[in-house]
Design a protein around this motif. Structure first.
Motif, short mmCIF file in Angstrom:
data_model
loop_
_atom_site.label_atom_id
_atom_site.label_comp_id
_atom_site.label_asym_id
_atom_site.label_seq_id
_atom_site.Cartn_x
_atom_site.Cartn_y
_atom_site.Cartn_z
N GLY A 52 0.81 -1.21 0.00
CA GLY A 52 0.00 0.00 0.00
C GLY A 52 0.84 1.25 0.00
N GLN A 53 1.93 1.25 0.74
CA GLN A 53 2.80 2.42 0.77
C GLN A 53 3.45 2.65 -0.59
OE1 GLN A 53 5.17 1.26 4.20
NE2 GLN A 53 4.30 2.95 5.34
N TYR A 93 0.98 4.00 -3.08
CA TYR A 93 0.73 5.41 -2.84
C TYR A 93 1.85 6.27 -3.39
CZ TYR A 93 0.42 9.87 -0.55
OH TYR A 93 0.37 11.21 -0.31
N LYS A 107 0.38 9.01 -5.77
CA LYS A 107 -0.15 10.05 -4.89
C LYS A 107 -0.44 11.32 -5.68
CE LYS A 107 4.20 12.00 -3.09
NZ LYS A 107 4.01 13.39 -3.36
N VAL A 120 0.69 5.27 6.53
CA VAL A 120 0.47 5.75 5.17
C VAL A 120 -0.89 6.43 5.11
CG1 VAL A 120 -0.58 3.61 4.35
CG2 VAL A 120 0.55 5.11 2.72
N SER A 121 -0.98 7.42 4.21
CA SER A 121 -2.24 8.12 3.96
C SER A 121 -2.53 8.06 2.47
CB SER A 121 -2.13 9.57 4.44
OG SER A 121 -3.31 10.29 4.17
N LEU A 122 -3.73 7.61 2.10
CA LEU A 122 -4.10 7.41 0.70
C LEU A 122 -5.33 8.24 0.34
CD1 LEU A 122 -3.80 3.50 0.60
CD2 LEU A 122 -2.09 5.13 -0.20
N ASN A 182 -6.33 6.28 6.11
CA ASN A 182 -5.08 6.26 6.87
C ASN A 182 -4.96 4.92 7.58
OD1 ASN A 182 -4.06 9.28 6.91
ND2 ASN A 182 -6.27 9.35 7.23
#
Length: 718
Positions: free
Chosen positions: A12-13, A16, A20, A516-518, A524
């Motif tokens: 996932g990171q 992103y 992003k 991580v923030s998506l 989050n």
């Protein structure tokens, strides 16, 4: 399962990073400011520990009757409700009453070192909370001993600039009711905030469970000049509760919530006051000095101290009355200095605490009335006091505790996006005592240097990793030291012997995590993977003569994954999923020196009261069609765990659902909480002895509970 979870998080990171979008103006989860982890304001992405923040919004919407309802929303935290705001804790440890947690109020320990009480948080005024920060894992290098499994910092409300006032009442169908009020303002250079609650429980679903609690918090801030501020904070609290104790298996299954005793109780009188001087020397340097005083009186006739032998003397038992009183006088000073070189921040400090304590307990003779049943497997229906023996002291000592510490932490950025944190602390606890039971006087010193090192790597604007190594230690509680060895003292005629040789428990923790923030901060998640070992843990060993002995010899391992997921697809919906998967085992735990015992060492066994899975998740709805309305459904999961040390019998655990609704109309807010929505039969804890004839003890949980409340909110903010 663990490997899959970790892979998904890492993928996932990376996804992103490749996809992003431009950052919007929404506040980023990684931009949250924390104080507890580094003793100074620090962004989360610069903090190499597992830390969570419970915000003012969450506290306000939960409308909790007890603190556990709020704390359990944090991944990796299981705060166990024992009734009437009494509690146990599980953070990177099994559910226990051990002194492996540090409870802070605005950064200051609620209790002095050596006088841990697992119920200390019952003194907290929930209506005075601004936020709660929870650090998981050892932070002894900053906050000292007992900061091992976790550290909970309760941050109080600050004075508001404009006049504010709120008043509310809440009640449920089981006889609980609470009145609460708070208000504050700033006039010129002086700001103040006052908050009070008064709680009362009568004639509940559980017999012998009435309680009363009154708390008042007063804070006054004086802005001396632009760079200097003086802060006064005072808390006064009184608490009295019946202690219902646990119930047997038959009564639990039949929902027969009677108490085996009608004389057990716990009472507390607490005063905490502090004065803090803060000064900013310039943009890169700040200092503070806090002086404080505590005055605490705790008296008990505890249900957990009732001793009953179902084999040799099934119709008799013993109990005790005890009193533990202490005062504290202390100071803590800290200086924070920033340097341009490698963006370095240095935090240095020292503290001193002097706490004189008195403790006594005496013997009670009890009569045990039995329930019908098979011989050897009977249970007690009722205990009665047949004689009190104030002359027969089980403990009787005075002690002066001197706690001295120095600490330092340095954070620097040698290369871009890579932050290094190194810290250490030296603690020395000196105990001077007079023990009336053996007419001895003496002193003991427990000292330790603890170390911490961590790194943060933030390769992307809204994603990062961290790793850390940290140490922790916990001296034995002084009540353990002055507990008479089995078969000595009291009315035995044998001179009492005590545990002057107990050693501190020590811990080593290794940890890796990330966040991580998506989707423009709509989703989050964060995670932490840890492994911790403990040595010299206190344990009870059976000897050849069937007596028991305390030893600082146990060794345990604790490993797991903590994870939190928050998704906000629209302004109307918020989905939160959090939990932990963990395993707690004995590495070396010698329970018997008796040659005839088949099982002498529990090495490799799982620890009791240690669920493999625990989680708390919630779906919240804020409809556009009805502004100021909220509704949520919460799911609490506790998986099965062993009731006994020898891993023969498990408790199945439970799934629990809670619901909350609230609506604000102008200055009036009405709300309702439905706890245990499905009226599930479950227990907060279940435990039993290691013998095949041992019977389980259930700490029964409340049936379906409807809490309703109304609150008036006034703010003159323009």
């Amino acid at each position: 399962m663990k490997k899959i979870l970790v892979i998904l998080l890492l993928v996932g990171q990376l996804v992103y990073a490749q996809n992003k979008k431009a950052q919007d103006t929404t506040e980023n989860e990684l931009d949250n400011v924390f104080i507890t982890a580094n003793r100074t304001k620090t962004l989360r992405k610069e903090t190499p520990v597992a830390i969570s923040k419970i915000t003012a919004k969450i506290i306000d919407e939960t409308k909790a009757s007890a603190l556990y309802e709020i704390a359990n929303k944090t991944p990796g935290v299981v705060m166990v409700n024992l009734g009437n705001e009494q509690h146990a804790m599980s953070i990177r440890q099994p559910i226990s009453y051990s002194s492996y947690y540090l409870y802070l109020e605005d950064g200051l320990p609620i209790r002095p070192l050596g006088i841990f009480n697992h119920n200390a948080l019952l003194e907290i005024n929930q209506f005075n909370l601004q936020s709660i920060e929870i650090v998981k894992g050892p932070v002894s290098s900053l906050y000292g001993p007992e900061a091992i499994g976790g550290t909970i910092n309760l941050i109080s409300q600050k004075p508001s600039f404009y006049p504010e006032f709120k008043f509310g009442i809440q009640a449920d169908q089981w006889g609980y009711k609470r009145i609460q009020a708070a208000g504050g303002a700033t006039v010129g250079k002086i700001g103040f905030h006052v908050a009070g609650i008064s709680s009362l429980q009568e004639n509940s679903w559980m017999a012998q469970s009435d309680y009363k609690k009154d708390n008042l918090n007063v804070r006054v801030d004086y802005q001396i000049n632009d760079n200097t501020r003086l802060i006064s904070n005072t808390m006064v609290g009184n608490y009295f509760s019946d202690m219902s104790g646990s119930v047997n298996e038959n009564d639990f299954n039949n929902r027969t919530y009677t108490s085996t005793s009608d004389f057990t109780y716990r009472k507390s009188e607490a005063l905490r006051t502090r004065l803090t001087l803060e000064h900013e020397w310039n943009l890169n340097a700040s200092s503070y000095l806090t002086v404080y005083h505590r005055d605490n009186k705790l008296g008990q006739n505890p249900s957990y101290s009732i001793r009953w032998n179902p084999v040799n003397n099934p119709t008799t038992a013993t109990g005790e009355v005890n009193s533990n009183n202490f005062k504290s006088y202390g100071a803590i000073g800290q200086h924070t200095q920033k340097f341009k070189f490698w963006k370095t921040t240095m935090v240095s400090g020292t503290s001193f605490d002097f706490s004189p304590v008195t403790y006594w307990s005496y013997l009670l003779d009890l009569k045990a009335t039995l329930n019908p049943g098979e011989i050897g497997k009977q249970t007690v229906k009722k205990y009665e006091i047949i004689a009190e023996h104030p002359e027969t002291k089980l403990a009787n000592y005075t002690a002066d505790i001197y706690n001295t510490a120095i600490f330092k932490q340095i954070t620097f950025t040698p290369i871009e996006k890579f932050i290094v944190t190194v810290g250490g602390r030296y603690d020395a606890m000196k105990l001077k005592y007079d023990n009336a039971l053996d007419n001895s006087s003496g002193s003991k010193t427990y000292d330790k240097f603890t170390f911490r090192a961590g790194t943060n790597f933030n390769p992307f604007q809204e994603a990062g990793f961290y790793g850390n190594y940290s140490q922790g230690f916990a001296p034995p509680g002084i009540t353990s030291i002055f507990t008479a060895r089995t078969g000595t003292g009291g009315n035995t005629g044998i001179p009492a012997e005590f545990y002057y040789n107990l050693k501190p428990a020590t811990f080593e923790n290794f940890e890796f995590g990330g966040w991580v923030s998506l989707f423009e901060n709509k989703l989050n998640f964060d995670y932490a993977i840890y492994y911790m070992e403990g040595s010299n843990e206190l344990l009870s060993i059976k000897l050849e003569d069937n007596s028991t002995d305390y030893r600082s010899a146990g060794k345990t391992s604790h490993k797991g994954i903590e994870f939190g997921f928050n998704y906000k697809p629209t302004k109307q919906w918020n989905i939160r999923i959090g939990g932990t998967v963990a395993k707690h085992k004995y590495i070396d735990f010698k329970v018997s020196d008796k040659s005839t015992d088949v099982l002498q060492n529990l090495s490799g066994f799982e620890m009791p009261q240690a669920p493999r899975w625990a989680g708390n998740s919630e779906v919240s709805y804020y409809p556009n069609w009805l502004p100021n309305f909220r509704a949520s459904v919460e799911w609490q999961l506790i998986s099965s765990y062993y009731q006994d040390q020898v891993n023969t019998v498990k408790y199945a655990g439970y799934n629990l659902f809670n619901g909350r609704v609230g609506y604000k109309f102008k200055r009036i807010e009405v709300y309702s909480n439905v706890m245990n929505f499905t009226n599930k039969l479950y227990a907060y804890t279940v435990s039993r002895g290691n013998l095949t004839s041992s019977q389980p003890s259930y700490t029964a949980a409340a049936p379906r509970t409807f809490l309703v409340g109304i609150q008036y909110n006034l703010s003159l903010k323009k």
